[in-house]
Design a protein around this motif. Structure first.
Motif, mmCIF file in Angstrom:
data_model
loop_
_atom_site.group_PDB
_atom_site.id
_atom_site.type_symbol
_atom_site.label_atom_id
_atom_site.label_comp_id
_atom_site.label_asym_id
_atom_site.label_seq_id
_atom_site.Cartn_x
_atom_site.Cartn_y
_atom_site.Cartn_z
ATOM 1 N N SER A 53 42.787 -1.158 59.922
ATOM 2 C CA SER A 53 43.680 -0.171 60.536
ATOM 3 C C SER A 53 45.065 -0.741 60.838
ATOM 4 O O SER A 53 46.041 0.005 60.917
ATOM 5 C CB SER A 53 43.058 0.386 61.814
ATOM 6 O OG SER A 53 42.785 -0.661 62.723
ATOM 7 N N SER A 54 45.167 -2.054 61.004
ATOM 8 C CA SER A 54 46.473 -2.660 61.287
ATOM 9 C C SER A 54 47.183 -3.106 60.009
ATOM 10 O O SER A 54 48.315 -3.579 60.060
ATOM 11 C CB SER A 54 46.298 -3.860 62.217
ATOM 12 O OG SER A 54 45.489 -4.851 61.599
ATOM 13 N N LYS A 55 46.516 -2.960 58.853
ATOM 14 C CA LYS A 55 47.100 -3.412 57.591
ATOM 15 C C LYS A 55 47.534 -2.263 56.677
ATOM 16 O O LYS A 55 48.403 -2.437 55.834
ATOM 17 C CB LYS A 55 46.103 -4.297 56.836
ATOM 18 C CG LYS A 55 45.726 -5.569 57.572
ATOM 19 C CD LYS A 55 44.732 -6.377 56.748
ATOM 20 C CE LYS A 55 44.357 -7.665 57.458
ATOM 21 N NZ LYS A 55 43.354 -8.444 56.675
ATOM 22 N N LEU A 56 46.879 -1.120 56.816
ATOM 23 C CA LEU A 56 47.206 0.020 55.965
ATOM 24 C C LEU A 56 48.344 0.823 56.586
ATOM 25 O O LEU A 56 48.279 1.199 57.757
ATOM 26 C CB LEU A 56 45.980 0.909 55.781
ATOM 27 C CG LEU A 56 44.790 0.276 55.057
ATOM 28 C CD1 LEU A 56 43.600 1.233 55.048
ATOM 29 C CD2 LEU A 56 45.167 -0.106 53.636
ATOM 30 N N TYR A 57 49.378 1.093 55.790
ATOM 31 C CA TYR A 57 50.571 1.779 56.292
ATOM 32 C C TYR A 57 50.865 3.022 55.454
ATOM 33 O O TYR A 57 50.887 2.956 54.220
ATOM 34 C CB TYR A 57 51.787 0.861 56.241
ATOM 35 C CG TYR A 57 51.774 -0.248 57.274
ATOM 36 C CD1 TYR A 57 52.508 -0.136 58.447
ATOM 37 C CD2 TYR A 57 51.024 -1.403 57.060
ATOM 38 C CE1 TYR A 57 52.501 -1.149 59.394
ATOM 39 C CE2 TYR A 57 51.005 -2.426 57.998
ATOM 40 C CZ TYR A 57 51.749 -2.293 59.157
ATOM 41 O OH TYR A 57 51.730 -3.293 60.090
ATOM 42 N N ALA A 58 51.084 4.132 56.158
ATOM 43 C CA ALA A 58 51.553 5.353 55.497
ATOM 44 C C ALA A 58 53.067 5.256 55.340
ATOM 45 O O ALA A 58 53.774 4.868 56.275
ATOM 46 C CB ALA A 58 51.188 6.576 56.317
ATOM 47 N N VAL A 59 53.559 5.621 54.172
ATOM 48 C CA VAL A 59 54.996 5.550 53.890
ATOM 49 C C VAL A 59 55.599 6.947 53.990
ATOM 50 O O VAL A 59 55.064 7.900 53.427
ATOM 51 C CB VAL A 59 55.236 4.973 52.479
ATOM 52 C CG1 VAL A 59 56.734 4.958 52.168
ATOM 53 C CG2 VAL A 59 54.655 3.564 52.374
ATOM 54 N N GLN A 60 56.678 7.045 54.727
ATOM 55 C CA GLN A 60 57.435 8.302 54.813
ATOM 56 C C GLN A 60 58.887 8.033 54.416
ATOM 57 O O GLN A 60 59.442 6.975 54.744
ATOM 58 C CB GLN A 60 57.420 8.847 56.248
ATOM 59 C CG GLN A 60 56.065 9.285 56.764
ATOM 60 C CD GLN A 60 56.132 9.592 58.255
ATOM 61 O OE1 GLN A 60 55.879 8.735 59.076
ATOM 62 N NE2 GLN A 60 56.526 10.827 58.573
ATOM 63 N N LEU A 61 59.487 8.999 53.749
ATOM 64 C CA LEU A 61 60.901 8.906 53.368
ATOM 65 C C LEU A 61 61.630 10.139 53.876
ATOM 66 O O LEU A 61 61.103 11.252 53.796
ATOM 67 C CB LEU A 61 61.040 8.826 51.838
ATOM 68 C CG LEU A 61 60.358 7.654 51.121
ATOM 69 C CD1 LEU A 61 60.536 7.807 49.611
ATOM 70 C CD2 LEU A 61 60.921 6.323 51.585
ATOM 71 N N GLN A 62 62.825 9.939 54.389
ATOM 72 C CA GLN A 62 63.638 11.076 54.834
ATOM 73 C C GLN A 62 64.408 11.616 53.635
ATOM 74 O O GLN A 62 65.506 11.161 53.318
ATOM 75 C CB GLN A 62 64.596 10.653 55.951
ATOM 76 C CG GLN A 62 65.481 11.759 56.485
ATOM 77 C CD GLN A 62 64.712 12.996 56.922
ATOM 78 O OE1 GLN A 62 64.290 13.796 56.074
ATOM 79 N NE2 GLN A 62 64.505 13.144 58.213
ATOM 80 N N VAL A 63 63.794 12.569 52.965
ATOM 81 C CA VAL A 63 64.375 13.096 51.733
ATOM 82 C C VAL A 63 65.302 14.280 51.991
ATOM 83 O O VAL A 63 66.115 14.649 51.151
ATOM 84 C CB VAL A 63 63.235 13.499 50.761
ATOM 85 C CG1 VAL A 63 62.462 14.687 51.297
ATOM 86 C CG2 VAL A 63 63.778 13.792 49.379
ATOM 87 N N MET A 64 65.209 14.861 53.179
ATOM 88 C CA MET A 64 65.950 16.114 53.438
ATOM 89 C C MET A 64 67.439 15.860 53.648
ATOM 90 O O MET A 64 67.847 14.789 54.113
ATOM 91 C CB MET A 64 65.358 16.807 54.663
ATOM 92 C CG MET A 64 63.903 17.248 54.480
ATOM 93 S SD MET A 64 63.348 18.329 55.791
ATOM 94 C CE MET A 64 63.639 17.324 57.203
ATOM 95 N N ASP A 65 68.215 16.884 53.340
ATOM 96 C CA ASP A 65 69.661 16.785 53.517
ATOM 97 C C ASP A 65 70.034 16.756 54.995
ATOM 98 O O ASP A 65 69.245 17.125 55.867
ATOM 99 C CB ASP A 65 70.349 17.987 52.842
ATOM 100 C CG ASP A 65 70.236 17.936 51.324
ATOM 101 O OD1 ASP A 65 69.971 16.841 50.798
ATOM 102 O OD2 ASP A 65 70.395 18.994 50.692
#
Length: 437
Positions: A53-65
């Motif tokens: 649980s401390s090694k797996l990371y969800a990736v998010q990107l701010q794609v919106m204008d």
């Protein structure tokens, strides 16, 4: 001495069966209600993959204008576009990464005796199995070459194998996903994390998929998503290629990082990726934003366990307190009725402390009895919850820790309720009752 107190307590409880039954029943009801809410909360908030649980990371990107908002805490979309998921998988210099999304098919085999069934399917890159700790019973994951060439291969779990073939060792067999034939290359053990952490978009406690096919099939066979698709700008979408190249959000991307150094390196790569996309006319915000959250942070960020659940636990403990308040009254009446006997014991040399402890042991024994009966009530309550929806099949259960917690909570709360009656009776003056005798 404890054994002697326990013997006295048991004799006392047997001497007043009606009062004992009423008090044990009251405790059992309170414990039953409390353990139902506590068990569900415990399962909902349990770490779904504690070893990673401390090694797996969800990736998010701010794609919106600039100026666009999203319904997340930091305004960053939960999901990625197909284009970004594909690009990140191809460009990030990291071994453990997975792009994926949810889809589904009518599944059948070349056997008229086996009925077709609708089944959700997950399109993944091959690292998914190792990163999320799925175990293979037979075979294994497809090769990178098969993924690159969009070979029609699939991994299924043992439940699907049993339904379709009546056995688990089905490597090499063929299944049909809609009209396309797939060769089974691996069979996994049944896998159902208590929280579907890798994709919370269609219910955090929804069933995990049982069929997995390569992510590359999405483009090769135009396989659309069965999950949530979020759009944030007006785009002309006329075909599946348009959707794959659009800013619509419908894929998930996870990485596995071993240490802070790897995390810093990845953050640099993500920043460089956004900058490269800005050069192509995307990611038009002044500030380049992205996010990495491990499993624990991801579940909190998505409010998987809502405040309502915590409120329910508070209410159930308040109900238990009401039950104990009634028990306190019964205990007080019972102990005071026994005051003459206690007076004689005090005259024969028993100290206040000994009398106090003896009565607490009796209260603890009563709590243990109520706790055991309360487990039965809790099981009935959890069974009722499981019958309301299949979502609760894995959540409305009691694990070993909850089974041990039930009598422990009952004993502790009963002792707290019994402190005052035990204190009152231990202060009994022997002189008064000796005169009466």
């Amino acid at each position: 001495m404890f054994a002697h107190y326990l013997d006295l307590a048991w004799r006392s409880l047997k001497a007043t069966p009606l009062a004992t039954s009423l008090m044990a029943l009251a405790i059992a009801i309170g414990i039953g209600v409390t353990m139902v809410s506590l068990s569900v909360y415990h399962m909902m908030s349990a770490d779904p993959i504690p070893s990673k649980s401390s090694k797996l990371y969800a990736v998010q990107l701010q794609v919106m204008d600039e100026g666009q908002t999203y319904h997340s805490a930091d305004d960053i979309p939960f999901q990625l576009t197909f284009l970004d998921a594909k690009n990140l998988y191809q460009t990030l210099n990291i071994d453990k990464k997975v792009a994926m999304f949810k889809s589904g098919f009518a599944v059948h085999v070349n056997n008229p005796e086996v009925s077709p069934m609708l089944q959700t399917t997950r399109l993944i890159t091959r690292e998914f199995f190792a990163m999320f700790e799925l175990s293979f019973l037979y075979g294994g994951v497809w090769s990178q070459s098969q993924a690159d060439n969009a070979a029609p291969v699939a991994v299924i779990d043992e439940t699907i194998a049993q339904k379709l073939f009546g056995r688990s060792d089905v490597v090499g067999e063929s299944i049909y996903l809609a009209q396309r034939r797939y060769q089974v290359v691996g069979v996994t053990k049944e896998w159902q994390p208590n929280v579907k952490m890798y994709d919370l978009n269609n219910g955090a406690f929804a069933d995990a998929e049982r069929i997995f096919i390569p992510f590359s099939h999405a483009a090769a066979y135009e396989i659309d998503t069965w999950g949530n698709t979020n759009g944030w700008k007006r785009e002309e979408i006329n075909n599946f290629t348009d959707k794959m190249n659009s800013e619509m959000l419908w894929t998930q991307f996870w990485v596995e990082l071993e240490n802070e150094k790897e995390q810093q390196a990845l953050e640099t790569q993500l920043d460089n990726y956004i900058q490269s996309q800005q050069d192509l006319g995307r990611f038009n915000r002044k500030t380049r934003e992205f996010s990495l959250r491990n499993v624990t942070e991801w579940l909190e960020y998505n409010n998987v366990v809502s405040e309502d659940n915590k409120v329910m636990i508070g209410l159930s403990f308040m109900f238990l307190a009401v039950c104990l308040a009634n028990i306190l009254g019964l205990l007080l009446a019972k102990f005071l009725k026994r005051a003459p006997d206690v007076g004689v014991r005090r005259a024969l040399g028993a100290s206040k402390t000994q009398v106090f402890y003896q009565h607490l042991v009796e209260v603890a024994l009563l709590g243990f009895m109520g706790g055991v009966i309360g487990i039965v009530f809790a099981q009935l309550g959890l069974w009722g919850i499981r019958k309301t929806s299949h979502v609760y099949e894995s959540l409305a259960t009691m694990d070993v820790s909850m089974l041990l917690a039930a009598p422990s909570i009952a004993i502790v709360t009963c002792i707290l309720a019994g402190l005052y009656p035990a204190w009152i009776v231990c202060k009994t003056s022997p002189a008064i009752y000796l005169k009466v005798q």
